[in-house]
Motif scaffolding. Structure first.
Motif, short mmCIF file in Angstrom:
data_model
loop_
_atom_site.label_atom_id
_atom_site.label_comp_id
_atom_site.label_asym_id
_atom_site.label_seq_id
_atom_site.Cartn_x
_atom_site.Cartn_y
_atom_site.Cartn_z
N ILE A 97 4.08 -8.57 -2.37
CA ILE A 97 4.34 -9.95 -2.81
C ILE A 97 3.56 -10.15 -4.10
CG2 ILE A 97 4.06 -12.39 -2.21
CD1 ILE A 97 4.11 -11.45 0.77
N VAL A 98 4.23 -10.58 -5.16
CA VAL A 98 3.59 -10.66 -6.48
C VAL A 98 3.79 -12.05 -7.08
CG1 VAL A 98 3.98 -8.19 -6.87
CG2 VAL A 98 5.63 -9.83 -7.76
N LEU A 99 2.81 -12.44 -7.91
CA LEU A 99 2.96 -13.64 -8.74
C LEU A 99 3.89 -13.26 -9.88
CD1 LEU A 99 2.00 -16.58 -9.16
CD2 LEU A 99 0.16 -15.65 -10.59
N ARG A 100 5.06 -13.86 -9.94
CA ARG A 100 6.13 -13.32 -10.79
C ARG A 100 5.80 -13.35 -12.28
NH1 ARG A 100 10.71 -15.79 -11.00
NH2 ARG A 100 10.09 -17.79 -10.10
N HIS A 101 5.07 -14.38 -12.72
CA HIS A 101 4.81 -14.47 -14.17
C HIS A 101 3.60 -13.65 -14.62
CE1 HIS A 101 1.29 -17.04 -13.80
NE2 HIS A 101 1.95 -17.81 -12.96
N GLU A 102 2.87 -13.07 -13.68
CA GLU A 102 1.68 -12.29 -14.05
C GLU A 102 2.10 -10.93 -14.60
OE1 GLU A 102 -2.54 -12.12 -12.02
OE2 GLU A 102 -1.13 -10.92 -10.86
N GLN A 103 1.60 -10.61 -15.76
CA GLN A 103 1.91 -9.32 -16.38
C GLN A 103 0.99 -8.27 -15.74
OE1 GLN A 103 4.45 -8.86 -18.68
NE2 GLN A 103 4.89 -10.96 -18.07
N ALA A 104 1.53 -7.52 -14.81
CA ALA A 104 0.71 -6.57 -14.06
C ALA A 104 1.18 -5.15 -14.33
CB ALA A 104 0.80 -6.86 -12.57
N THR A 105 0.23 -4.23 -14.38
CA THR A 105 0.57 -2.81 -14.35
C THR A 105 -0.22 -2.18 -13.20
OG1 THR A 105 -1.16 -2.32 -15.97
CG2 THR A 105 1.09 -2.62 -16.82
N TYR A 106 0.43 -1.26 -12.50
CA TYR A 106 -0.17 -0.70 -11.29
C TYR A 106 -0.33 0.81 -11.41
CZ TYR A 106 1.56 -5.14 -9.38
OH TYR A 106 1.84 -6.46 -9.15
N SER A 107 -1.30 1.30 -10.65
CA SER A 107 -1.43 2.73 -10.41
C SER A 107 -1.45 2.97 -8.91
CB SER A 107 -2.72 3.28 -11.02
OG SER A 107 -2.70 3.17 -12.43
N CYS A 108 -1.14 4.21 -8.53
CA CYS A 108 -1.23 4.60 -7.13
C CYS A 108 -2.34 5.63 -7.01
CB CYS A 108 0.06 5.26 -6.67
SG CYS A 108 1.51 4.31 -7.06
N VAL A 109 -3.26 5.40 -6.11
CA VAL A 109 -4.26 6.41 -5.78
C VAL A 109 -3.88 6.97 -4.42
CG1 VAL A 109 -6.70 6.92 -5.46
CG2 VAL A 109 -6.01 5.13 -7.07
N MET A 110 -3.42 8.22 -4.43
CA MET A 110 -2.92 8.84 -3.21
C MET A 110 -3.93 9.85 -2.67
SD MET A 110 1.04 9.47 -4.36
CE MET A 110 0.72 9.62 -6.11
N CYS A 111 -4.12 9.81 -1.37
CA CYS A 111 -4.97 10.82 -0.74
C CYS A 111 -4.08 12.01 -0.37
CB CYS A 111 -5.64 10.24 0.50
SG CYS A 111 -6.78 11.42 1.25
N CYS A 112 -4.15 13.06 -1.19
CA CYS A 112 -3.32 14.26 -1.03
C CYS A 112 -4.20 15.45 -0.71
CB CYS A 112 -2.56 14.57 -2.32
SG CYS A 112 -1.20 13.47 -2.64
N ASP A 113 -3.94 16.09 0.42
CA ASP A 113 -4.66 17.31 0.77
C ASP A 113 -6.17 17.12 0.69
OD1 ASP A 113 -2.09 18.57 0.91
OD2 ASP A 113 -2.13 18.72 -1.28
N GLY A 114 -6.64 15.93 1.07
CA GLY A 114 -8.07 15.66 1.10
C GLY A 114 -8.69 15.28 -0.23
N ARG A 115 -7.88 15.12 -1.28
CA ARG A 115 -8.43 14.67 -2.57
C ARG A 115 -7.56 13.54 -3.10
NH1 ARG A 115 -5.70 17.05 -6.82
NH2 ARG A 115 -4.06 18.49 -6.16
N ASN A 116 -8.06 12.82 -4.10
CA ASN A 116 -7.35 11.68 -4.63
C ASN A 116 -6.57 12.05 -5.88
OD1 ASN A 116 -8.13 9.52 -2.81
ND2 ASN A 116 -10.19 9.99 -3.52
N VAL A 117 -5.33 11.67 -5.91
CA VAL A 117 -4.45 11.90 -7.06
C VAL A 117 -3.93 10.54 -7.52
CG1 VAL A 117 -2.29 12.97 -7.82
CG2 VAL A 117 -3.74 14.14 -6.14
N THR A 118 -4.07 10.28 -8.81
CA THR A 118 -3.65 8.99 -9.37
C THR A 118 -2.39 9.16 -10.20
OG1 THR A 118 -5.94 8.21 -9.41
CG2 THR A 118 -4.38 7.03 -10.79
N SER A 119 -1.45 8.23 -10.04
CA SER A 119 -0.26 8.23 -10.89
C SER A 119 0.10 6.80 -11.26
CB SER A 119 0.91 8.90 -10.18
OG SER A 119 1.33 8.09 -9.09
N ASN A 120 0.84 6.65 -12.35
CA ASN A 120 1.31 5.32 -12.74
C ASN A 120 2.43 4.90 -11.81
OD1 ASN A 120 -0.47 5.11 -14.91
ND2 ASN A 120 0.93 6.19 -16.28
N ALA A 121 2.53 3.60 -11.60
CA ALA A 121 3.57 3.07 -10.72
C ALA A 121 4.53 2.20 -11.53
CB ALA A 121 2.93 2.24 -9.61
#
Length: 395
Positions: free
Chosen positions: A45-69
């Motif tokens: 659920i997002v505030l529609r007028h807010e200019q947001a950029t997101y990243s995903c921090v995923m726990c993969c194979d016991g370590r953290n991998v970050t990607s843009n969303a």
């Protein structure tokens, strides 16, 4: 080091998780296996007028991998400040064991607040459920008799699971929910969005002010679609006071093969709404003394429906293969895989019985339709049994 970083943060099983400093609330995260490259779709659920950029921090194979969303705000926000969004994260092909994800504000150090489990990591070879019903949302609920009658009708129709996004209810309702949870028929999702956002009590912002449409019904429905995408063959999206009844057969189990033969297997099915108002004169053929002091209205007493206007648009609810759905709304689909449409089922095959307090013009000639009574021999003892098990049918 990565594991230590991961453990520093709270693991939450959602919903509702706030994303850093943003006016974004994450509901649930799910692997989508339907496209060439696997991805995580997160309902938010997002505030529609807010200019947001997101990243995903995923726990993969016991370590953290970050990607843009990337994210997409659904169009059915009804002009409220907040709306439903789908946040999409690509899954790195090197990521073999993906367990948790955190949606974060891009480039903001320390914006990771909570990880939540990633669901739908595997595609089962068989579906645990044939029919699942998504109910959104339960708020201020106290009509115990209606709840039990609906649940037992759902069971008679062939549903094996009902998912309820619950805000609040009274203590007797909670006893009934506990009963159905214990036997595995109901899953309760705590729907706590009103702790964070002012929810509207209706869908018209000028009549029901607030920041989010109708108690957050639309994000709840979308979450339910993804939550059960690989758990159920079919998903019915409708409310507690609505029953989709077939005519030529008695159950959805018999109805769906018939519909797929008629309309095809790559479509969703729309069922025309028909109102059965509680303000009409009751028919007391199925009055049950033991039910009279239970809160709620006996739906078997209301068999008169308001005629729909021919050739006018009549609203509907759907039963659909959830793997066809990308974005759903209250009535039908917003987006589907390969543009799969929904088709209106002929109302001589099945229609939706909508039993509620409903105002209609005083000169209306109501139509007697006692099809619900075809289920009464099974429904009445089933309802009485549940009320007794919950200690609610003793005067």
């Amino acid at each position: 080091e990565d594991i230590l970083f991961f453990l520093l943060f709270i693991l939450k099983d959602g919903p509702v998780i706030k994303v850093g400093h943003l006016n974004t609330y994450v509901i649930g995260s799910y692997v989508d296996h339907r496209f060439r490259e696997k991805q995580i779709n997160t309902i938010a659920i997002v505030l529609r007028h807010e200019q947001a950029t997101y990243s995903c921090v995923m726990c993969c194979d016991g370590r953290n991998v970050t990607s843009n969303a990337e994210y997409s705000i659904h169009s059915d926000h009804f002009n409220f400040e907040y709306g439903t969004a789908t946040i999409t994260c690509p899954i790195n092909s090197m990521c073999l064991t993906l367990t948790h994800v955190a949606i974060t504000a891009s480039g903001v150090l320390g914006s990771v607040t909570s990880f939540q489990p990633v669901r739908n990591r595997d595609v089962p070879t068989t579906f645990p459920y044939e029919f699942t019903i998504c109910i959104s949302v339960m708020y201020d609920y106290k009509s115990v008799l209606n709840l039990v009658q609906s649940m037992e009708m759902f069971r008679l129709l062939g549903a094996q699971r009902v998912v309820i996004y619950k805000t609040n209810c009274d203590s007797d309702t909670q006893k009934v929910l506990d009963y159905y949870e214990k036997i595995g028929f109901v899953e309760i999702i705590p729907w706590t969005i009103k702790k964070h956002i002012v929810v509207s009590t209706g869908w018209k912002i000028d009549i029901s002010p607030g920041q989010l449409h109708y108690y957050g019904q639309i994000p709840a429905l979308n979450d339910c679609v993804y939550r059960y995408m690989y758990q159920t063959r079919y998903l019915a999206l409708h409310d507690m006071d609505e029953l989709i009844l077939p005519f030529k057969v008695k159950t959805w189990t018999e109805l769906l093969p018939e519909l797929e033969n008629t309309y095809g297997t790559d479509v969703g099915f729309e069922f025309e709404n028909n109102y059965f108002p509680f303000s009409a004169k009751p028919h007391v053929d199925h009055d049950i003394d033991k039910w009279k002091h239970v809160k709620g209205i006996n739906i078997l007493n209301y068999i008169d429906r308001v005629p729909n206007i021919p050739n006018a648009f009549n609203n509907y609810k759907i039963i659909v293969n959830p793997r066809l759905v990308q974005k759903t709304t209250v009535h039908g689909l917003l987006e589907s895989v390969n543009g799969s449409p929904t088709v209106r089922v002929n109302n001589a095959i099945a229609r939706m019985y909508h039993l509620k307090n409903f105002s209609y013009p005083p000169n209306t000639n109501l139509i007697r339709d006692d099809h619900l009574w075809d289920y009464s021999n099974d429904l009445i003892p089933a309802v009485s049994k549940v009320l007794q098990a919950c200690g609610l049918n003793e005067a």
